[in-house]
Design a protein around this motif. Sequence first.
Motif, PDB file in Angstrom:
ATOM      1  N   THR A  16      32.109  34.745  43.758  1.00  0.00           N
ATOM      2  CA  THR A  16      31.231  36.030  43.222  1.00  0.00           C
ATOM      3  C   THR A  16      32.117  36.795  42.484  1.00  0.00           C
ATOM      4  O   THR A  16      33.317  36.926  42.905  1.00  0.00           O
ATOM      5  CB  THR A  16      30.433  36.594  44.243  1.00  0.00           C
ATOM      6  OG1 THR A  16      31.271  37.177  45.118  1.00  0.00           O
ATOM      7  CG2 THR A  16      29.399  35.937  45.147  1.00  0.00           C
ATOM      8  N   PHE A  17      31.469  37.491  41.497  1.00  0.00           N
ATOM      9  CA  PHE A  17      32.280  38.668  40.716  1.00  0.00           C
ATOM     10  C   PHE A  17      32.891  39.632  41.803  1.00  0.00           C
ATOM     11  O   PHE A  17      34.094  40.104  41.570  1.00  0.00           O
ATOM     12  CB  PHE A  17      31.609  39.164  39.572  1.00  0.00           C
ATOM     13  CG  PHE A  17      32.280  40.350  38.777  1.00  0.00           C
ATOM     14  CD1 PHE A  17      33.196  39.878  37.999  1.00  0.00           C
ATOM     15  CD2 PHE A  17      32.124  41.657  39.344  1.00  0.00           C
ATOM     16  CE1 PHE A  17      33.769  41.007  37.208  1.00  0.00           C
ATOM     17  CE2 PHE A  17      32.596  42.628  38.533  1.00  0.00           C
ATOM     18  CZ  PHE A  17      33.770  42.323  37.464  1.00  0.00           C
ATOM     19  N   GLU A  18      32.183  39.985  42.797  1.00  0.00           N
ATOM     20  CA  GLU A  18      32.464  41.006  43.711  1.00  0.00           C
ATOM     21  C   GLU A  18      33.534  40.602  44.552  1.00  0.00           C
ATOM     22  O   GLU A  18      34.639  41.323  44.766  1.00  0.00           O
ATOM     23  CB  GLU A  18      31.299  41.423  44.667  1.00  0.00           C
ATOM     24  CG  GLU A  18      30.455  42.212  44.032  1.00  0.00           C
ATOM     25  CD  GLU A  18      29.212  41.644  42.933  1.00  0.00           C
ATOM     26  OE1 GLU A  18      29.354  40.315  43.066  1.00  0.00           O
ATOM     27  OE2 GLU A  18      29.039  42.227  42.069  1.00  0.00           O
TER      28      GLU A  18
ATOM     29  N   LEU B 296      36.675  40.831  42.282  1.00  0.00           N
ATOM     30  CA  LEU B 296      37.099  42.083  42.061  1.00  0.00           C
ATOM     31  C   LEU B 296      37.844  42.663  43.142  1.00  0.00           C
ATOM     32  O   LEU B 296      38.804  43.221  43.213  1.00  0.00           O
ATOM     33  CB  LEU B 296      35.814  43.055  41.929  1.00  0.00           C
ATOM     34  CG  LEU B 296      36.017  44.410  41.297  1.00  0.00           C
ATOM     35  CD1 LEU B 296      36.567  44.423  39.880  1.00  0.00           C
ATOM     36  CD2 LEU B 296      34.761  45.182  41.464  1.00  0.00           C
ATOM     37  N   ALA B 297      37.477  42.329  44.430  1.00  0.00           N
ATOM     38  CA  ALA B 297      38.093  42.653  45.796  1.00  0.00           C
ATOM     39  C   ALA B 297      39.592  42.136  45.875  1.00  0.00           C
ATOM     40  O   ALA B 297      40.417  42.739  46.534  1.00  0.00           O
ATOM     41  CB  ALA B 297      37.257  42.556  46.751  1.00  0.00           C
TER      42      ALA B 297
ATOM     43  N   CYS C 193      41.574  40.768  43.132  1.00  0.00           N
ATOM     44  CA  CYS C 193      42.753  40.864  42.150  1.00  0.00           C
ATOM     45  C   CYS C 193      42.921  42.081  41.708  1.00  0.00           C
ATOM     46  O   CYS C 193      44.375  42.189  41.022  1.00  0.00           O
ATOM     47  CB  CYS C 193      41.941  40.412  40.776  1.00  0.00           C
ATOM     48  SG  CYS C 193      41.168  39.117  40.535  1.00  0.00           S
ATOM     49  N   ASP C 194      42.925  43.091  42.179  1.00  0.00           N
ATOM     50  CA  ASP C 194      43.418  44.424  42.038  1.00  0.00           C
ATOM     51  C   ASP C 194      43.470  44.571  40.432  1.00  0.00           C
ATOM     52  O   ASP C 194      44.491  45.127  39.651  1.00  0.00           O
ATOM     53  CB  ASP C 194      44.926  44.555  42.421  1.00  0.00           C
ATOM     54  CG  ASP C 194      45.425  46.019  42.327  1.00  0.00           C
ATOM     55  OD1 ASP C 194      44.854  46.748  42.578  1.00  0.00           O
ATOM     56  OD2 ASP C 194      46.618  45.872  42.137  1.00  0.00           O
TER      57      ASP C 194
ATOM     58  N   ALA D 175      40.993  46.660  37.500  1.00  0.00           N
ATOM     59  CA  ALA D 175      39.648  47.523  37.504  1.00  0.00           C
ATOM     60  C   ALA D 175      38.416  46.565  36.977  1.00  0.00           C
ATOM     61  O   ALA D 175      38.551  45.750  36.150  1.00  0.00           O
ATOM     62  CB  ALA D 175      39.964  48.727  36.419  1.00  0.00           C
ATOM     63  N   LYS D 176      37.339  47.195  37.324  1.00  0.00           N
ATOM     64  CA  LYS D 176      36.017  46.284  37.055  1.00  0.00           C
ATOM     65  C   LYS D 176      35.805  46.429  35.503  1.00  0.00           C
ATOM     66  O   LYS D 176      35.392  45.302  34.974  1.00  0.00           O
ATOM     67  CB  LYS D 176      34.951  47.141  37.593  1.00  0.00           C
ATOM     68  CG  LYS D 176      33.617  46.497  37.544  1.00  0.00           C
ATOM     69  CD  LYS D 176      32.591  47.062  38.420  1.00  0.00           C
ATOM     70  CE  LYS D 176      31.047  46.468  38.300  1.00  0.00           C
ATOM     71  NZ  LYS D 176      30.061  47.127  39.026  1.00  0.00           N
ATOM     72  N   ALA D 177      36.090  47.475  34.990  1.00  0.00           N
ATOM     73  CA  ALA D 177      35.818  47.644  33.338  1.00  0.00           C
ATOM     74  C   ALA D 177      36.812  46.598  32.912  1.00  0.00           C
ATOM     75  O   ALA D 177      36.295  46.222  31.467  1.00  0.00           O
ATOM     76  CB  ALA D 177      36.215  48.936  33.013  1.00  0.00           C
TER      77      ALA D 177
ATOM     78  N   LEU E  49      38.062  43.651  34.339  1.00  0.00           N
ATOM     79  CA  LEU E  49      37.783  42.358  34.992  1.00  0.00           C
ATOM     80  C   LEU E  49      36.482  41.800  34.303  1.00  0.00           C
ATOM     81  O   LEU E  49      36.473  40.538  34.088  1.00  0.00           O
ATOM     82  CB  LEU E  49      37.779  42.350  36.494  1.00  0.00           C
ATOM     83  CG  LEU E  49      37.834  41.101  37.174  1.00  0.00           C
ATOM     84  CD1 LEU E  49      38.838  40.087  36.714  1.00  0.00           C
ATOM     85  CD2 LEU E  49      37.514  41.275  38.557  1.00  0.00           C
ATOM     86  N   GLN E  50      35.632  42.549  34.142  1.00  0.00           N
ATOM     87  CA  GLN E  50      34.228  41.880  33.569  1.00  0.00           C
ATOM     88  C   GLN E  50      34.660  41.383  32.171  1.00  0.00           C
ATOM     89  O   GLN E  50      34.188  40.176  31.990  1.00  0.00           O
ATOM     90  CB  GLN E  50      33.310  43.079  33.327  1.00  0.00           C
ATOM     91  CG  GLN E  50      32.206  43.020  34.326  1.00  0.00           C
ATOM     92  CD  GLN E  50      31.231  44.182  34.588  1.00  0.00           C
ATOM     93  OE1 GLN E  50      31.753  45.296  33.963  1.00  0.00           O
ATOM     94  NE2 GLN E  50      30.487  44.266  35.506  1.00  0.00           N
TER      95      GLN E  50
END
Length: 636
Positions: free
Chosen positions: A469-471, A474-475, A477-478, A480-482, A484-485
């Motif tokens: 999942t994206f979450e 995100l957890a 890969c280190d 930032a969400k902005a 990674l998206q």
Amino acid sequence: MPADQANITLGTAGHIDHGKTQLIRCLTGCETDRLKEEKERGMSIDLGFAPCTIADAEVGIVDVPGHENFIKTMVAGASGMDGVILVVAADDGVMPQTREHLDILTLLGVRHGIVALTKIDRVEPDLLELVQADVNGFLDGTFLEGAPILPVSNVTGDGFGPFYEALKVLVRSITPRRVDGVFRVPVDRSFSAKGYGTVVAGIPVSGSARVGDEVVLLPQEIGGRIKALQVYGRDADRALAGQCAALNVREWDHRAIQRGHTVTVPGYFSPQEWCVCKLRLLGGDKQSLANGTRVRFHTGTSEMTARIYLFQTDRLAAGDESLVQIRLDQPLLAGPGDPFIVRSLSPVHTIGGGTIIETIPRRLKRNRPEVVRDLTERAQAVATETALVEYCVKTTEGLAVPQADLSQRAKVPRDRLGDILEALIRQEKIIELASGLYVHDETLRDAGERVVNVVSDYHRTSPDSPGMTFEDLLASCDIAKAVLQPLAKRLAEDGRLVERHRRLALPEHRETIGQQGGGLLDAIEALFRERPFHPPDLQEVIEHTQADQEHVERTLKILLEHERLVRVEGGLMFHRDAVDRARQALIDYVHKEGKLESVKFKYLIDTTRKFAIPLLDHFDRTGLTRRVNNTRYLKS
Ligand SMILES: Nc1nc2c(ncn2[C@@H]2O[C@H](COP(=O)(O)OP(=O)(O)OP(=O)(O)O)[C@@H](O)[C@H]2O)c(=O)[nH]1
Ligand SMILES: [Mg+2]
């Protein structure tokens, strides 16, 4: 009609009493020794400024003092010069401050100039020839090698014709400073003018300003607005880099403003206690420099004590150049590429100088090759705005950088930054990830590899899962969400990842569902199918299948990941088909009746409240329905 005001400033340099001030007086008619003490002692103490029309353009001239005690003042004046008139008295020849001034000008990056050989009325013609040859030899190997040497007498006026012609050639050879940078003026002096209030004078090192512009005084951080301005002593609308300018800012108190302070526009500069520099030691006196040496540091019009720290070595040899970090005793305000000078504390003399790479808030580790590698790259990047912007994008902390931060770090105004970024995007060096967020191509590639590796590792450890999942990504890969998206989106567009069941996977990944423990998986799914609206809980599944809890839980997880089961509110699980049927029943009912009283839902799907309400909540949350008290409507 007054001549056009060029943004070029010339200056004098040379030993005490060699005739600098008198030469400028003869040239411009201006008395640059304004102070009473200067008049009494017959020597310059402070900088003098005079406008001068040369080659149809009005340029500025800064007259500096020659006395060795006023080198600090000379450096402040020299930092605004585009070209120099090196003054040597024919009856005295090359003297210590002739050398030191030339060293300083060299270190500050001045590259144009001529030599005025003054006081020729005091020497015999054959001696004059000797002095001329001597000066010629002295200039060998310096930026003034081959520069014209003009014999003049400030008393008789002899030689002034050729001297003035040489000045014209000098002015024409100078490319005026660029004026599209961030406006910044190292303050030369400040005073109060009757009817105006505070006036701050100096030569802007970059940018331009107009009447009405907002400015800030640093390090005090006091804002203000330019009420009026003058260039070369005349009222003007705009002051450019390289012009002697005086700004009238009423919000400021002139008594609190000194030489060394800075006027700039808000949002770019903040004073820092450390800076990284490229330092070159002078070779002449063969003095080396030890790590940690205390010095006097001069840049712009400011001057302060400081300590020099070397990287990866304990001593810098005379004539050598190296990256260093410098701790300032007072906060420093400087831009990338600003020239500086260092002088020894005692005996006081100029020992070296160079360019400032970056001001930083704390010291860097000394013995780290990667730090030096990074600084070497930055030192090269400082040479051009485009290279610097690219470097700043590449080395930003959070992988991608917003335009505002970039503009601040590279000290490039927003409007110019847009053009530079566009050019870098065209060259495929940087990428605009999301609106206004930039990432370097190499960084993006590295980050992409990292993401693909993380997904690949996940497949190895969870072969039966369709993907991450994206979450989870995100957890793990280190990034930032902005960042990674859009990065995940790009990886999907490039075919490096695929999206299945709202999860990211490698395209070649085939989950092993049904292969490992396939029997249990089928049995559990069948159980949920059999009981669509009275689904079993964990205990019931265990009892029914007679499998151990761990096994059952893992299998349930797989079924959920593959969306064969759906987890709704309260942790209840339903078969996907049951949820679809319930959804359809709900839609049909509301289409007919306009709304659904929540209590009625259990009859629609023939279940109990325990199962009906969590399903309804699930439909609210997933956007199908809207709840008003105990009534559900379809969301339009
Ligand atoms: N005879 C003669 N005297 C000169 C000439 N130029 C300057 N002087 C004299 O030399 C003295 C010093 O001249 P300044 O112009 O003040 O010298 P300076 O280089 O500005 O000196 P500082 O600013 O103190 O470094 C003065 O008394 C001048 O009148 C010249 O061409 N011929
Ligand atoms: Mg003088």
